[in-house]
Write a protein that holds these residues in place. Structure first.
Motif, PDB file in Angstrom:
ATOM      1  N   ASP A 182       0.824  -1.203   0.000  1.00 26.71           N
ATOM      2  CA  ASP A 182       0.000   0.000   0.000  1.00 26.71           C
ATOM      3  C   ASP A 182       0.862   1.258   0.000  1.00 26.71           C
ATOM      4  O   ASP A 182       0.356   2.360   0.221  1.00 26.71           O
ATOM      5  N   ARG A 211      -6.127  -7.331  -8.288  1.00 25.89           N
ATOM      6  CA  ARG A 211      -5.993  -7.863  -6.924  1.00 25.89           C
ATOM      7  C   ARG A 211      -6.044  -9.388  -6.936  1.00 25.89           C
ATOM      8  O   ARG A 211      -6.942  -9.974  -7.554  1.00 25.89           O
ATOM      9  N   GLU A 221      -3.996  -4.454   5.027  1.00 25.45           N
ATOM     10  CA  GLU A 221      -4.676  -3.892   3.864  1.00 25.45           C
ATOM     11  C   GLU A 221      -5.763  -2.914   4.292  1.00 25.45           C
ATOM     12  O   GLU A 221      -5.926  -1.838   3.689  1.00 25.45           O
ATOM     13  N   ILE A 231      -3.932   0.176  -2.964  1.00 23.89           N
ATOM     14  CA  ILE A 231      -3.314  -1.140  -2.841  1.00 23.89           C
ATOM     15  C   ILE A 231      -2.811  -1.559  -4.216  1.00 23.89           C
ATOM     16  O   ILE A 231      -3.592  -1.612  -5.168  1.00 23.89           O
TER      17      ILE A 231
END
Length: 241
Positions: A182, A211, A221, A231
């Motif tokens: 992140d 993702r 996260e 992210i």
């Protein structure tokens, strides 16, 4: 005169090993569950090092031949316990240096009935170099590694050209390296390192990989999302010869 034995590593590691005490539940989990879950390895120059010649055979460790998924920096074990309990046909290895996190992982794995999970308390690059056989890993996960965001500390970041070389050695020819962070500058650095590594090629189109749906949503996260950080996922496969 013979030279003095080395007591420090030649290169900086990607962690600072904190000495916080474990809770009673963690101490109990360590004592009761380590014999079933923890892989003991010979040490080199430091408490979390792996000695040369410490290679293990996954089939002997797990009692079968199955795809091996390795998570580097497994933390409290949320991601890998979730994956191991949901994929009983695969074998999983959690690599972590913080004993409290390993104890929590063992406790949760035992509760989830995840008998296909093992743990090692060691510095990840040394696990890749000395412990795991060449071409033995089907997937290698690096999820939310310490970003070492201060400029003077970036040399401690895990993902470097040396790491790429060790990761490629451990992965099967059809294997996959999956990463997530992140921290935007670390994401860009990881992508630059792996794009430049002759051992790897991209397994995604566009700027970032989608993702990875096999990654459970963890506290790291959620923290990044609450802070407004994007992210970033990356995925690489060993380069075709």
């Amino acid at each position: 005169m013979p030279s003095e034995p080395r007591t420090f590593r030649d290169r900086p590691v990607s962690f600072v090993r904190r000495s916080g005490r474990m809770s009673e539940a963690q101490e109990r989990a360590w004592t009761e569950l380590a014999p079933a879950y923890l892989i003991e390895v010979p040490r080199g120059v430091a408490a979390t090092s792996v000695a040369q010649g410490a290679q293990v055979e996954p089939a002997a460790v797990y009692g079968r031949v199955a795809p091996l998924i390795v998570e580097i920096g497994s933390g409290q074990g949320h991601a890998i316990v979730h994956a191991a309990s949901g994929r009983p046909g695969d074998d999983f290895l959690a690599v972590e240096v913080f004993r409290a996190g390993l104890a929590r992982t063992m406790r949760d794995a035992d509760r989830a009935g995840a008998r296909n999970l093992r743990l090692v308390e060691a510095n990840a690059p040394e696990v890749l170099e000395h412990m795991l056989p060449s071409a033995s890993v089907s997937e290698l996960w690096v999820f939310f590694p310490d970003p070492w965001h201060k400029k003077k500390h970036t040399k401690r970041r895990l993902v470097t050209a040396d790491f790429a070389r060790l990761a490629a050695r451990a992965l099967r020819p059809d294997g996959m390296l999956r990463l997530a962070t992140d921290w935007e500058d670390y994401a860009q650095q990881m992508r630059a390192v792996l794009d430049a590594a002759p051992e790897f090629e991209r397994a995604f189109d566009g700027e970032w990989a989608p993702r990875f749906d096999g990654r459970v949503l963890t506290a790291f996260e959620r923290k990044g999302e609450r802070a407004g950080r994007a992210i970033r996922d990356l995925a690489y496969r060993p380069a075709t010869p």
